[in-house]
Scaffold this motif. Structure first.
Motif, PDB file in Angstrom:
ATOM      1  N   PRO A   1       0.805  -1.215   0.000  1.00  0.00           N
ATOM      2  CA  PRO A   1       0.000   0.000   0.000  1.00  0.00           C
ATOM      3  C   PRO A   1       0.837   1.265   0.000  1.00  0.00           C
ATOM      4  CG  PRO A   1       0.104  -0.919   2.205  1.00  0.00           C
ATOM      5  CD  PRO A   1       0.816  -1.886   1.302  1.00  0.00           C
ATOM      6  N   VAL A   2       0.277   2.287  -0.608  1.00  0.00           N
ATOM      7  CA  VAL A   2       0.827   3.624  -0.446  1.00  0.00           C
ATOM      8  C   VAL A   2       0.643   3.983   1.024  1.00  0.00           C
ATOM      9  CG1 VAL A   2       0.551   6.036  -1.102  1.00  0.00           C
ATOM     10  CG2 VAL A   2       0.213   4.220  -2.800  1.00  0.00           C
ATOM     11  N   LYS A   3       1.586   4.693   1.584  1.00  0.00           N
ATOM     12  CA  LYS A   3       1.512   5.034   3.003  1.00  0.00           C
ATOM     13  C   LYS A   3       0.192   5.744   3.311  1.00  0.00           C
ATOM     14  CE  LYS A   3       4.494   6.820   6.649  1.00  0.00           C
ATOM     15  NZ  LYS A   3       4.836   5.504   7.146  1.00  0.00           N
ATOM     16  N   VAL A   4      -0.533   5.188   4.270  1.00  0.00           N
ATOM     17  CA  VAL A   4      -1.834   5.728   4.637  1.00  0.00           C
ATOM     18  C   VAL A   4      -1.649   6.694   5.796  1.00  0.00           C
ATOM     19  CG1 VAL A   4      -4.158   5.180   5.444  1.00  0.00           C
ATOM     20  CG2 VAL A   4      -2.965   3.612   3.893  1.00  0.00           C
ATOM     21  N   THR A   5      -2.076   7.909   5.625  1.00  0.00           N
ATOM     22  CA  THR A   5      -1.906   8.901   6.681  1.00  0.00           C
ATOM     23  C   THR A   5      -3.239   9.322   7.301  1.00  0.00           C
ATOM     24  OG1 THR A   5      -1.940  10.664   5.030  1.00  0.00           O
ATOM     25  CG2 THR A   5       0.212   9.806   5.663  1.00  0.00           C
ATOM     26  N   THR A   6      -4.323   8.671   6.869  1.00  0.00           N
ATOM     27  CA  THR A   6      -5.639   8.996   7.403  1.00  0.00           C
ATOM     28  C   THR A   6      -5.951   8.097   8.591  1.00  0.00           C
ATOM     29  OG1 THR A   6      -6.412   9.607   5.207  1.00  0.00           O
ATOM     30  CG2 THR A   6      -8.092   9.171   6.872  1.00  0.00           C
ATOM     31  N   THR A   7      -6.322   8.687   9.697  1.00  0.00           N
ATOM     32  CA  THR A   7      -6.728   7.893  10.854  1.00  0.00           C
ATOM     33  C   THR A   7      -8.052   7.204  10.545  1.00  0.00           C
ATOM     34  OG1 THR A   7      -5.678   9.473  12.345  1.00  0.00           O
ATOM     35  CG2 THR A   7      -7.302   7.977  13.312  1.00  0.00           C
ATOM     36  N   PRO A   8      -8.179   5.899  10.804  1.00  0.00           N
ATOM     37  CA  PRO A   8      -9.450   5.209  10.535  1.00  0.00           C
ATOM     38  C   PRO A   8     -10.617   5.858  11.271  1.00  0.00           C
ATOM     39  CG  PRO A   8      -7.707   3.623  10.936  1.00  0.00           C
ATOM     40  CD  PRO A   8      -7.136   4.971  11.260  1.00  0.00           C
ATOM     41  N   GLU A   9     -11.741   5.923  10.590  1.00  0.00           N
ATOM     42  CA  GLU A   9     -12.945   6.538  11.161  1.00  0.00           C
ATOM     43  C   GLU A   9     -14.051   5.520  11.414  1.00  0.00           C
ATOM     44  OE1 GLU A   9     -14.126  10.377   9.265  1.00  0.00           O
ATOM     45  OE2 GLU A   9     -12.545   9.828   7.836  1.00  0.00           O
ATOM     46  N   VAL A  10     -13.967   4.362  10.778  1.00  0.00           N
ATOM     47  CA  VAL A  10     -15.011   3.352  10.925  1.00  0.00           C
ATOM     48  C   VAL A  10     -14.402   1.977  10.670  1.00  0.00           C
ATOM     49  CG1 VAL A  10     -15.716   3.418   8.483  1.00  0.00           C
ATOM     50  CG2 VAL A  10     -17.381   2.728  10.225  1.00  0.00           C
ATOM     51  N   LEU A  11     -14.921   0.973  11.380  1.00  0.00           N
ATOM     52  CA  LEU A  11     -14.532  -0.417  11.139  1.00  0.00           C
ATOM     53  C   LEU A  11     -15.735  -1.155  10.581  1.00  0.00           C
ATOM     54  CD1 LEU A  11     -12.723  -2.968  11.426  1.00  0.00           C
ATOM     55  CD2 LEU A  11     -13.516  -3.153  13.801  1.00  0.00           C
TER      56      LEU A  11
END
Length: 347
Positions: free
Chosen positions: A148-158
């Protein structure tokens, strides 16, 4: 050949199930049993590849029988036959906790013996073949994972998808999530009405999070788990900044309602890169196309590994398509989810 043992105290159902199984050239019915004690004895002697087991029987019922059989023969798939009632749902969910692999509803709405044969055939044969095939896999091929491209978004939902083997796997994951888990959780488990109501209650007892069956219009809140009700697709929508659960009886997808793909697609539309998707054990490939949308929108996908899955169908389809960022054994999933929530930069 798949060697099957049929267990039911009803002579009519023993004949019906035996006829369904014997109609498939890959399956041989090697014996029948009339109660739980008879089933235990014949499982020891006949060594079948799969067993169908009634829930309510004299002398020893299906709950007691499956517990003993899974102890003696831990790799033997057991498929429960249950009624679509509150009592039947409760007993079947307990049987799954005792070691059963899956269940099939009795054809109570059938208008003829031929109709009942068709209903049972459609539900039973795919389960028998999938469960036996899963047990016969000696070593799974190395899973494919995306880089994956580095993910910088904090998860908001599971969002979680599961099917065969899912009740036990889902119970394990939700029981081990910390009470501070700060995401809303949405779940699609392939399960009929009544069963989902009972299942949500059971999950609520074991999880530190609040778990309930979703209702149309429910506000999606952090630290709460909403389970798709039987016979309804669960989707998400956002209006005026508020995310809500919506239910509908749209066309079945992947032969299922509820299906995972509608939930995953809608989550990706609402939360974009903020989606953390988990695909647990299950037969078929439901969740594959939804996971593809999640990845396309920048979200993250975690799947259960083959070794700990009852059937590596759903997670395997996602992994083999190169959509899984991580492939983890069941005991490692909850700690990893908790760790991901605490990380701003993932990857």
């Amino acid at each position: 050949m798949i060697r099957a043992l049929v267990v039911d105290d009803s002579a009519v159902l023993r004949r019906l199930i035996s006829n369904v199984l014997a109609s498939d050239p890959e399956i041989e019915v090697v014996g029948t049993a009339v109660d739980g004690l008879d089933a235990i004895e014949k499982a020891d002697v006949l060594r079948p590849d799969v067993m169908t087991l009634d829930v309510e029987m004299p002398r020893l019922d299906g709950l007691g029988a499956v517990k003993e059989i899974s102890s003696r023969h831990p790799r033997l798939p057991v498929i429960m036959f249950s009624t679509l009632t509150e009592k039947g749902a409760s007993a079947t969910l307990q049987a799954l906790s005792n070691g059963a692999s899956d269940y099939v509803a009795k054809p109570t709405g059938a208008t003829s013996f031929a109709d009942a044969l068709d209903i049972v055939r459609d539900e039973l044969l795919p389960r028998v073949k999938a469960l036996v095939a899963a047990r016969r896999i000696v070593a799974a091929a190395p899973p494919r994972t995306v880089t994956p491209v580095k993910v910088t978004t904090t998860p908001e939902v599971l969002v979680i998808a599961c099917s065969t083997g899912g009740p036990d796997a889902l119970s394990t994951v939700l029981a081990e999530l910390p009470s501070s888990f700060a995401l809303p959780v949405l779940v699609t488990q392939h399960m009929p009405p009544v069963f989902t109501t009972q299942f949500a209650t059971r999950l609520d007892r074991v999880s530190p999070l609040q778990v309930r069956e979703a209702a149309d219009g429910d506000v999606v809140r952090r630290g709460e788990v909403l389970l798709a009700p039987g016979d309804f697709h669960l989707r998400l929508s956002r209006s005026a900044g508020v995310v809500r659960a919506t239910l509908d009886q749209g066309p079945r997808e992947n032969f299922c309602r509820p299906a995972a793909d509608p939930l995953l697609r809608s989550a990706a539309q609402v939360y974009g890169a903020g989606v953390l998707c988990l695909v647990l054990t299950g037969m078929g490939s439901d969740g594959l196309e939804g996971a593809r949308v999640v990845v396309d929108r920048g979200g993250r996908v975690v799947v259960q590994d083959a070794a700990t899955s009852v059937v590596w169908g759903m997670p395997g389809a996602v992994s083999n398509a190169g959509l899984a960022h991580e492939v983890l054994p069941l005991p490692a999933i909850a700690p990893r989810l908790a760790a991901l929530i605490g990380a701003v930069a993932i990857g």
